[in-house]
Design an enzyme around this catalytic site. Structure first.
Site, mmCIF file in Angstrom:
data_model
loop_
_atom_site.group_PDB
_atom_site.id
_atom_site.type_symbol
_atom_site.label_atom_id
_atom_site.label_comp_id
_atom_site.label_asym_id
_atom_site.label_seq_id
_atom_site.Cartn_x
_atom_site.Cartn_y
_atom_site.Cartn_z
ATOM 1 N N LYS A 40 -64.999 -18.507 -76.954
ATOM 2 C CA LYS A 40 -66.313 -19.202 -76.857
ATOM 3 C C LYS A 40 -67.301 -18.765 -77.841
ATOM 4 C CE LYS A 40 -64.644 -21.483 -73.135
ATOM 5 N NZ LYS A 40 -64.728 -22.826 -73.263
ATOM 6 N N THR A 98 -65.919 -24.308 -59.965
ATOM 7 C CA THR A 98 -64.795 -25.286 -60.256
ATOM 8 C C THR A 98 -63.594 -24.426 -60.009
ATOM 9 O OG1 THR A 98 -64.378 -24.356 -62.520
ATOM 10 C CG2 THR A 98 -66.370 -26.062 -62.198
ATOM 11 N N ASP A 126 -51.775 -32.064 -74.319
ATOM 12 C CA ASP A 126 -52.241 -30.725 -74.428
ATOM 13 C C ASP A 126 -53.257 -30.977 -75.768
ATOM 14 O OD1 ASP A 126 -52.663 -27.989 -75.412
ATOM 15 O OD2 ASP A 126 -50.583 -27.513 -75.241
ATOM 16 N N VAL A 127 -54.255 -30.264 -75.657
ATOM 17 C CA VAL A 127 -55.565 -30.402 -76.669
ATOM 18 C C VAL A 127 -55.051 -29.488 -77.765
ATOM 19 C CG1 VAL A 127 -57.447 -31.159 -75.264
ATOM 20 C CG2 VAL A 127 -57.021 -28.615 -75.529
ATOM 21 N N TYR A 162 -61.246 -14.699 -74.113
ATOM 22 C CA TYR A 162 -62.171 -15.652 -73.484
ATOM 23 C C TYR A 162 -63.607 -15.791 -74.538
ATOM 24 C CZ TYR A 162 -64.378 -19.115 -70.360
ATOM 25 O OH TYR A 162 -65.173 -20.149 -69.780
ATOM 26 N N ASN A 187 -63.995 -30.182 -73.695
ATOM 27 C CA ASN A 187 -64.388 -29.406 -72.800
ATOM 28 C C ASN A 187 -63.077 -28.569 -71.995
ATOM 29 O OD1 ASN A 187 -65.969 -28.961 -70.031
ATOM 30 N ND2 ASN A 187 -64.208 -30.243 -69.462
#
Ligand code: NAD
Length: 254
Positions: free
Chosen positions: A153, A184, A62-63, A149, A85
């Protein structure tokens, strides 16, 4: 003079590498001669399924977990390029907002990029390098329901710029890519998209409909297109670019 995308003998780290833009970038770098890839994703089976010709280290994790960076990647060696990413999407109106959902998204999309930048800047000191972070057109265009979100970003864009300032004296470049809609799997759990798939009759038709609705160019990007643009930012062809944000959104944010 550099005439091509030349990654011979280089090592690249990619997070969120099991799917979508991350997986396409791994394939693109492999096709452009990269020597070694360090691929990170929570989806370890997805990493294992990638067929690549270069030397590959696959790391499940997990980043947002600092132990991934301090322990999981401790002996992963030096890197020349990094694509930070890994990301998730979630949508809710602010009035309905749930702090746990907000924090979960921020942990992956923002903490994960911070930890990845810290790791990359440390690993590139003394040798230079190029980092790309995956932001989004949501950083610039306000849409209802995108609070967490979009805020994550926008923060990623500014984080990349600060990292660019801090990295410059060490020969490290940091740029952001800000895609609009990209075809995606990230869309597959989004409720309005699953409704569109049901109405349009197929996933492909729903993606085409979204592109027509949302972008002046009338289309969504493919992950392969975005991977090529990331490849440019990682390569020496963009040697004079740092702190830049490459919008690739079919005009969505205009
Ligand atoms: P995707 O769902 O296909 O890939 C995301 C990958 O990240 C998955 O493999 C997932 O397992 C991994 N991941 C998620 N959380 C993780 C975590 N905590 N630790 C490690 N790995 C984790 O989606 P994608 O579209 O390829 O998304 C890649 C990036 O592009 C994301 O940051 C996303 O926000 C951004 N983006 C996507 C679009 C789009 O329309 N697809 C548009 C703009 C920006």
């Amino acid at each position: 003079m550099t005439t091509d995308f030349d990654f011979t003998g280089k090592t690249a780290l990619i997070t969120g590498a099991a799917s979508g833009i991350g997986a396409a970038t791994a394939q693109w770098l492999d096709a452009h001669g990269i020597g070694r890839l360090i691929l990170v994703d929570m989806d370890r089976p997805g990493l294992d399924a990638l067929a690549l010709g270069c030397d590959v280290l696959r790391v499940g994790g997990d980043v947002a977990d600092s132990a991934l960076w301090s322990i999981g990647l401790r002996d992963s060696g030096s890197i020349d390029c990094a694509l930070l990413n890994a990301g998730v999407s979630d949508g809710f109106a602010i009035v309905d907002g749930d702090l746990a959902r907000w924090r979960k998204l921020m942990a992956v999309n923002l903490d994960g990029v911070f930890l990845g930048l810290r790791h990359s800047l440390r690993a590139m000191r003394g040798r230079g390098g190029s980092v790309v972070v995956t932001a989004s057109a949501s950083a610039f265009k306000a849409e209802p329901g995108t609070s967490a979100y979009a805020a994550s970003k926008a923060a990623v864009v500014q984080l990349a710029k600060v990292a660019a300032r801090e990295g410059a004296e060490h020969g490290i470049r940091v740029n952001a890519i800000a895609p609009g809609g990209v075809d995606t799997p990230i869309w597959d759990d989004v409720p309005f998209f699953t409704d569109m798939v049901a109405k349009a009759g197929s996933r492909e038709a729903a993606i085409a409909e979204l592109g027509r609705m949302a972008t002046p160019l009338g289309r969504y990007a493919t992950a392969d297109e975005i991977a090529g643009q990331i490849g440019f930012l990682l390569s020496d062809l963009s040697a004079n670019m740092t702190g830049a944000v490459l919008r690739s959104d079919g005009g969505y944010s205009l």
